[in-house]
Design an enzyme around this catalytic site. Structure first.
Site: not given
Ligand code: DHB
Length: 314
Positions: A130, A191
């Site tokens: 994230c 990805i």
């Molecule tokens: C979020 C999480 C992710 O893995 C991503 O790629 C984009 C956003 C999130 O919850 O902010």
């Protein structure tokens, strides 16, 4: 008849199309709009140990070819998921993969152990990528040793399918795929979103509250294809391709470069039945091409001298 089944670890998917984490809630929001049982599988919104409010607004921005988001892993938490969402998911005949996010290795282990005690979960996808949280997220996913360690610890806790979702925001994604494969991961999702930014020129401020966010949608499809191709050259475990898949041809491209299955993400925000349409489209493509098993498409790119020369650059 086309055999559309594909295998990811111990999981037999009825077709290679899953809906991506964070784009389909917990599988229940769209139950009246689409027959989710026609999907190969559902990947839940990332689950953390405690419920999370997520980041302050603005957390979604449209771009000409996709979206930028900074949700900050907003979710109801593992316990509420078990109590309120899992009973519905258990009634489905499609695979259910729980996506887990955490800010410490212990938290990943605790959440996985809580879910492991429950019926109705077929596998786990671990979000180590994230881009929008200070702790965990990319500070784990951009660190190869840490990603390997998380895999090693989680592998000990489950025999179910364990998938690591990798970030493209590193120099060599294949090193990460290699490291998690060595620690026993069953598959990699390739990805996650690409870090991006948008600016409001009148206010002279970033459009997202967190300044940067994760870019998804058609803009990232060529990047995702190249990353899947790179990973397919270096590991034997299955790859789940994800990044900007909007239609059946996009999905087939991912299979041809080496993905065993695909995830539909941003397209769900335009049409929640995109995944089902793509699953049907893959079957129709196979019929037209006289291909009896979808798995025959995996990595079936025609090779040429140019291709092998390019592979040697990776
Ligand atoms: C979020 C999480 C992710 O893995 C991503 O790629 C984009 C956003 C999130 O919850 O902010």
């Amino acid at each position: 008849m086309v055999n559309t089944q594909v295998h990811i670890g111990t999981l037999a998917l009825k077709n290679p199309v899953l809906v991506a984490s964070g784009t389909f809630g917990y599988g229940d929001d769209c139950r009246d709009l689409v027959d989710v049982n026609e999907l190969g599988g559902i990947i839940t919104k990332s689950l953390s140990l405690k419920p999370r409010e997520g980041n302050p607004p603005t957390r979604i921005v449209e771009t000409p070819s996709g979206m930028l988001n900074s949700i900050g892993l907003a979710n109801i938490g593992a316990q509420k998921f078990i109590e309120e969402k899992l009973p519905f998911l258990r009634t489905l005949s499609t695979a259910v993969v729980a996506n887990i996010a955490a800010s410490t290795i212990e938290e990943y282990c605790t959440v996985l152990s809580m879910l492991e005690e429950q019926e109705g979960i077929d596998g786990y996808e671990i979000n180590v990528s994230c881009p929008n949280v200070k702790e965990g997220g990319l500070s784990f996913g951009a660190n190869c040793k840490m990603t390997a360690e998380i895999t090693r610890r989680l592998r000990k806790l489950t025999k179910k399918t364990l998938i690591l979702k990798l970030t493209p925001n590193v120099t060599h994604i294949s090193e990460f795929a290699h490291a998690v494969a060595d620690e026993g991961a069953d598959a990699v999702s390739v990805i996650n979103t690409v870090i991006g930014m948008a600016v409001d020129v009148r206010k002279r401020k970033p459009k997202l509250s967190t300044v940067t966010g994760g870019l998804s949608g058609p803009a990232i499809k060529p990047i995702a294809l190249a990353k899947v191709y790179e990973v397919a050259q270096s590991v034997k475990i299955p790859i789940i391709g994800i990044g900007g898949i909007m239609n059946v041809d996009d999905a087939i491209e991912f299979l041809l470069v080496g993905a065993t299955a695909v995830q539909i993400g941003t397209a769900n925000f335009i049409d929640p039945s995109a995944g089902v349409t793509i699953a049907h489209g893959i079957q129709a493509y196979c019929e037209q091409q006289h291909i009896s098993e979808v798995s025959q498409l995996v990595g079936a790119l025609q090779s040429s001298k140019e291709l092998s020369a390019i592979s040697s650059w990776l």
